[in-house]
Scaffold this active site. Structure first.
Site, PDB file in Angstrom:
ATOM      1  N   GLY A 225       0.841  -1.203   0.000  1.00 35.58           N
ATOM      2  CA  GLY A 225       0.000   0.000   0.000  1.00 35.58           C
ATOM      3  C   GLY A 225       0.870   1.245   0.000  1.00 35.58           C
ATOM      4  N   SER A 226       0.272   2.393   0.327  1.00 42.11           N
ATOM      5  CA  SER A 226       1.021   3.646   0.238  1.00 42.11           C
ATOM      6  C   SER A 226       2.232   3.646   1.181  1.00 42.11           C
ATOM      7  CB  SER A 226       0.102   4.834   0.532  1.00 42.11           C
ATOM      8  OG  SER A 226      -0.500   4.698   1.798  1.00 42.11           O
TER       9      SER A 226
ATOM     10  N   ASN B 248      -9.850  11.766  12.825  1.00 37.41           N
ATOM     11  CA  ASN B 248     -10.353  10.918  11.744  1.00 37.41           C
ATOM     12  C   ASN B 248     -11.861  10.685  11.755  1.00 37.41           C
ATOM     13  OD1 ASN B 248      -7.644  10.859  11.281  1.00 37.41           O
ATOM     14  ND2 ASN B 248      -7.497   8.655  10.971  1.00 37.41           N
TER      15      ASN B 248
ATOM     16  N   GLY C 198       3.762   1.006   2.606  1.00 37.48           N
ATOM     17  CA  GLY C 198       4.698  -0.044   2.200  1.00 37.48           C
ATOM     18  C   GLY C 198       5.601   0.427   1.058  1.00 37.48           C
TER      19      GLY C 198
ATOM     20  N   ALA D   4       0.949  10.044   2.459  1.00 38.10           N
ATOM     21  CA  ALA D   4       1.306   9.292   1.255  1.00 38.10           C
ATOM     22  C   ALA D   4       0.037   8.778   0.583  1.00 38.10           C
ATOM     23  CB  ALA D   4       2.209   8.117   1.621  1.00 38.10           C
TER      24      ALA D   4
ATOM     25  N   LYS E 285      -0.301   8.936  18.817  1.00 40.25           N
ATOM     26  CA  LYS E 285      -0.862   8.826  17.455  1.00 40.25           C
ATOM     27  C   LYS E 285      -2.329   8.403  17.534  1.00 40.25           C
ATOM     28  CE  LYS E 285      -0.552   8.566  12.837  1.00 40.25           C
ATOM     29  NZ  LYS E 285       0.012   7.557  11.967  1.00 40.25           N
TER      30      LYS E 285
ATOM     31  N   SER F  12      -7.362   9.520   6.473  1.00 45.46           N
ATOM     32  CA  SER F  12      -7.440   8.187   5.865  1.00 45.46           C
ATOM     33  C   SER F  12      -8.834   7.594   6.082  1.00 45.46           C
ATOM     34  CB  SER F  12      -6.385   7.273   6.478  1.00 45.46           C
ATOM     35  OG  SER F  12      -6.551   7.208   7.873  1.00 45.46           O
TER      36      SER F  12
ATOM     37  N   ASN G 111      -1.802   1.874  12.895  1.00 46.33           N
ATOM     38  CA  ASN G 111      -2.478   2.857  13.745  1.00 46.33           C
ATOM     39  C   ASN G 111      -3.239   2.148  14.840  1.00 46.33           C
ATOM     40  OD1 ASN G 111      -1.794   5.259  12.460  1.00 46.33           O
ATOM     41  ND2 ASN G 111      -3.365   4.947  10.894  1.00 46.33           N
TER      42      ASN G 111
ATOM     43  N   ASN H  23      -5.401  10.478  15.981  1.00 43.08           N
ATOM     44  CA  ASN H  23      -6.310   9.847  15.014  1.00 43.08           C
ATOM     45  C   ASN H  23      -7.741   9.796  15.532  1.00 43.08           C
ATOM     46  OD1 ASN H  23      -4.476   9.307  12.985  1.00 43.08           O
ATOM     47  ND2 ASN H  23      -3.889   7.334  13.837  1.00 43.08           N
TER      48      ASN H  23
END
Lengths: 291, 291
Positions: B9-10, B184, B12, B126, B176, B242, B101, B180
């Site tokens: 993914g982004s 989020n 990785g 990303a 974090k 995200s 996360n 989030n």
């Protein structure tokens, strides 16, 4: 009977049309243009595959209503105060009847000196199609109670448009308030039709939690009220709530009259209503954000 | 150093590209197709107006990782358990590092027998463009702490891609988590960019109330944490979170790992977290509703 109706929205047009079956109706509209259109074309009510047009007199809101036996206010709660100021001789009308959702108009009408003041709630579904036409999307009824004055409110047995007198105005108005408070903000928040609150387990949980909070602040028979909320949600499963439609149009919603009132009562009673506050902020935030 | 990265993914792709500057990197992808593409074309990182392509080896996730000195897990928290089962000989790798996360992967990695287990959080922006290309939309950093094993985590000073070792893994991961948890779900609920939570007074009130609830359950330095939340919200004002992107795509979100964890901690501590529960139901309900 000479009946005046203030407001040319969906409920105003619906009342004007149906009541014209049996009464001499004048509708008072915000714009001259709408009044002219109605005087020319009448008021048309579409229902399923039928369409019927009624002869109705129309005038701009700023003229005297002194000739009317009863005047119905079919305007949004947040403009009641402004509209009252625009009508000359209102105090000379024997009976006025307020059809707003929520409770925030109560403190305004308390100050009126008319001999009889009625409050009612409307359970019809109606969508304004254009300035003279309304679609009757859901046949319900109107309940009216005496807020001040004589014993009896107002009855009518017009087909598909029953009006019932009730003894206790507070119960009529708060039961509609609770139904609106539970269904409207959630559907407006998620952009879903009423039925989604029954089908989606997570939204249904929120509905229950919200109902619990609201009825901890607004006195009611909890069991009966919950049944009523469920029944109305089922019967209107395919409908968008008025608050959702307002959010979609970018219009002001009735959130102040509904959850704003609950918040005010909670403060008076020193109750915590965290979900109510969150949802109030959600809708106010969406109004501010627009679209 | 031989570095393995699980997940194409982004994050990785971002790790694979940048770490290939100094290390021998193999990326392990879910599909054979992506592995073939990367073996053919390398990994390309776009940043502003520059574009750089790195030679990276790629394999399908289900092969052995026994040759790697360290293996990074750059997959969504809710598939960590499944991915661990797919990798043969994982237990023979000396060091594994988890970049998820939230906190819900912690109870899974507790059971691993690798000598060193690291947990990290990624502060880069990303966006995956295609199977071999990622856009580095926001340069941040990576913080890694030792969950089990040796004293030092992992450091790197690759330009635009710093990796810092920290002493306390719990603080890194919970800070974090709190950021989030506050940003989020609200942005995903309202469909707004992060900056709207600062600009819209009603949404900002909700943010504060939510932060208050969460930090009543997750230990932290409240004042510093609030500053961090504000700073990140400002720095990412133009970004979609995200979780919002997942809701827009109709993908599963990380709500379980974020607010689901807070709800679990609240139950343990017998704390009421009404807003957290409401928002959890909001996002779960939106996932269920789809689109």
């Amino acid at each position: 009977m000479k009946i005046g109706i203030i407001g040319g929205g969906s409920i105003g047009l619906l009342f004007a049309g149906y009541l014209a079956e049996q009464h001499n109706v004048t509708i008072y509209t915000r714009t001259e243009h709408q009044a002219n259109e109605i005087n020319k074309k009448g008021v048309t009510i579409n229902k399923q595959n039928t369409s019927k047009t009624y002869r109705v007199q129309a005038k701009k809101t700023s003229v005297s209503v002194i000739e009317e036996d009863i005047v119905f206010f079919a305007v949004k709660q947040y403009i009641v105060e402004d509209v009252l100021l625009q009508i000359p001789d209102l105090e000379k009308v024997r009976t006025v009847c307020f059809l707003q959702n929520g409770m925030s108009h109560i403190k305004i009408i308390e100050k009126l000196i008319n001999p009889t003041i009625l409050v009612g709630i409307v359970e019809h579904g109606a969508l304004k199609k254009n300035e003279t036409t309304v679609t009757h999307t859901g046949v319900g009824g109107t309940k009216i109670g005496v807020f001040k004055g004589k014993n009896k409110a107002f009855d009518s047995t017009i087909p598909d448009f029953p009006i019932e007198s009730h003894e206790k105005w507070y119960e009529i108005v708060t039961s509609k308030l609770i139904v609106n408070a539970v269904i409207n903000p959630l559907t407006a928040l998620y952009g879903v039709k009423n039925g989604e609150l029954l089908e989606n387990g997570y939204f249904h949980n929120q509905m229950k939690a919200l109902f619990h909070e609201i009825t901890s602040v607004i006195p009611s028979n909890k069991e009966k009220m919950w049944e009523l909320v469920m029944t109305i949600c089922e019967n209107t499963a395919q409908n968008k709530s008025s608050m959702l439609r307002d959010i979609e149009k970018g219009s002001k919603t009735e959130i102040e009259a509904i959850l704003g009132y609950v918040l005010g009562e909670a403060i008076k009673k020193n109750e915590k209503v965290v979900i109510t506050q969150f949802l109030y902020d959600s809708i106010k935030g969406k109004e501010q954000k627009g679209g």
